[in-house]
Design a protein around this motif. Structure first.
Motif, short mmCIF file in Angstrom:
data_model
loop_
_atom_site.label_atom_id
_atom_site.label_comp_id
_atom_site.label_asym_id
_atom_site.label_seq_id
_atom_site.Cartn_x
_atom_site.Cartn_y
_atom_site.Cartn_z
N VAL A 142 60.16 15.17 -3.56
CA VAL A 142 59.19 15.38 -4.80
C VAL A 142 59.32 16.80 -5.09
O VAL A 142 58.99 17.70 -4.42
CB VAL A 142 57.79 14.95 -4.30
N ALA A 143 59.40 16.85 -6.46
CA ALA A 143 59.15 18.31 -7.02
C ALA A 143 58.03 18.35 -8.05
O ALA A 143 58.10 17.57 -8.87
CB ALA A 143 60.58 18.71 -7.90
N PHE A 144 57.15 19.33 -7.44
CA PHE A 144 55.85 19.31 -8.51
C PHE A 144 56.18 20.47 -9.41
O PHE A 144 56.70 21.70 -9.21
CB PHE A 144 54.69 19.68 -7.44
N ILE A 145 55.98 20.09 -10.77
CA ILE A 145 56.24 20.93 -11.92
C ILE A 145 54.70 21.29 -12.63
O ILE A 145 54.02 20.44 -12.93
CB ILE A 145 56.96 20.14 -12.87
N PRO A 146 54.45 22.66 -12.55
CA PRO A 146 54.98 23.74 -12.23
C PRO A 146 54.78 23.84 -10.63
O PRO A 146 55.88 24.36 -10.07
CB PRO A 146 54.39 24.77 -12.97
N VAL A 147 53.85 23.70 -9.95
CA VAL A 147 53.64 23.54 -8.60
C VAL A 147 52.44 22.54 -8.13
O VAL A 147 51.86 22.04 -8.90
CB VAL A 147 53.16 25.03 -8.18
N ARG A 148 52.46 22.25 -6.95
CA ARG A 148 51.42 21.27 -6.45
C ARG A 148 50.20 22.23 -6.19
O ARG A 148 50.08 23.39 -6.02
CB ARG A 148 51.88 21.17 -4.79
N ASP A 149 49.26 21.31 -6.87
CA ASP A 149 47.81 21.58 -7.03
C ASP A 149 47.28 21.38 -5.76
O ASP A 149 47.15 20.15 -5.33
CB ASP A 149 47.15 21.15 -8.23
N VAL A 150 46.56 22.29 -5.12
CA VAL A 150 45.94 22.08 -3.74
C VAL A 150 44.41 22.61 -3.85
O VAL A 150 44.10 23.69 -4.68
CB VAL A 150 46.96 22.64 -2.65
N TRP A 151 43.70 22.39 -2.88
CA TRP A 151 42.43 22.84 -2.81
C TRP A 151 42.59 24.00 -1.56
O TRP A 151 43.17 24.23 -1.05
CB TRP A 151 41.20 21.80 -2.18
#
Length: 95
Positions: free
Chosen positions: A86-95
């Protein structure tokens, strides 16, 4: 002969990093429960139900493929996505 076949198989596995082995998830925002919501190239909506930093993403489909739909089936239950990166675009959103 058997050793040669095994070597050819390993070489093919190493080359299996083509675009079809990568699922691109574009960040759409956060739903009403503050879960990160993504959409893949086929228009499927995915939710990260464990978006904590330092943990692996836990991606689920969304009921009705809706932005604010409840999380439904986990990615690990779909044969189509087993072994896919899995490639998150633009980045992975985390808490």
């Amino acid at each position: 002969m058997e050793k040669q076949m095994m070597t050819e198989k390993l070489c093919k596995e190493e080359q299996s990093t083509d675009e079809s082995a990568i699922l691109h998830l574009k960040h759409l925002g956060r739903d009403s429960w503050d879960r990160p919501v993504y959409m893949d190239d086929e228009g499927v909506i995915w939710k990260d139900v464990e978006p904590r930093a330092g943990m692996k993403a836990c991606l689920c489909t969304s009921v009705g493929n809706e932005f604010d739909g409840e999380p439904d089936t986990g990615m690990e239950y779909f044969k189509k996505y087993q072994g896919v990166s899995v490639a998150f675009i633009p980045v992975r959103d985390v808490w």
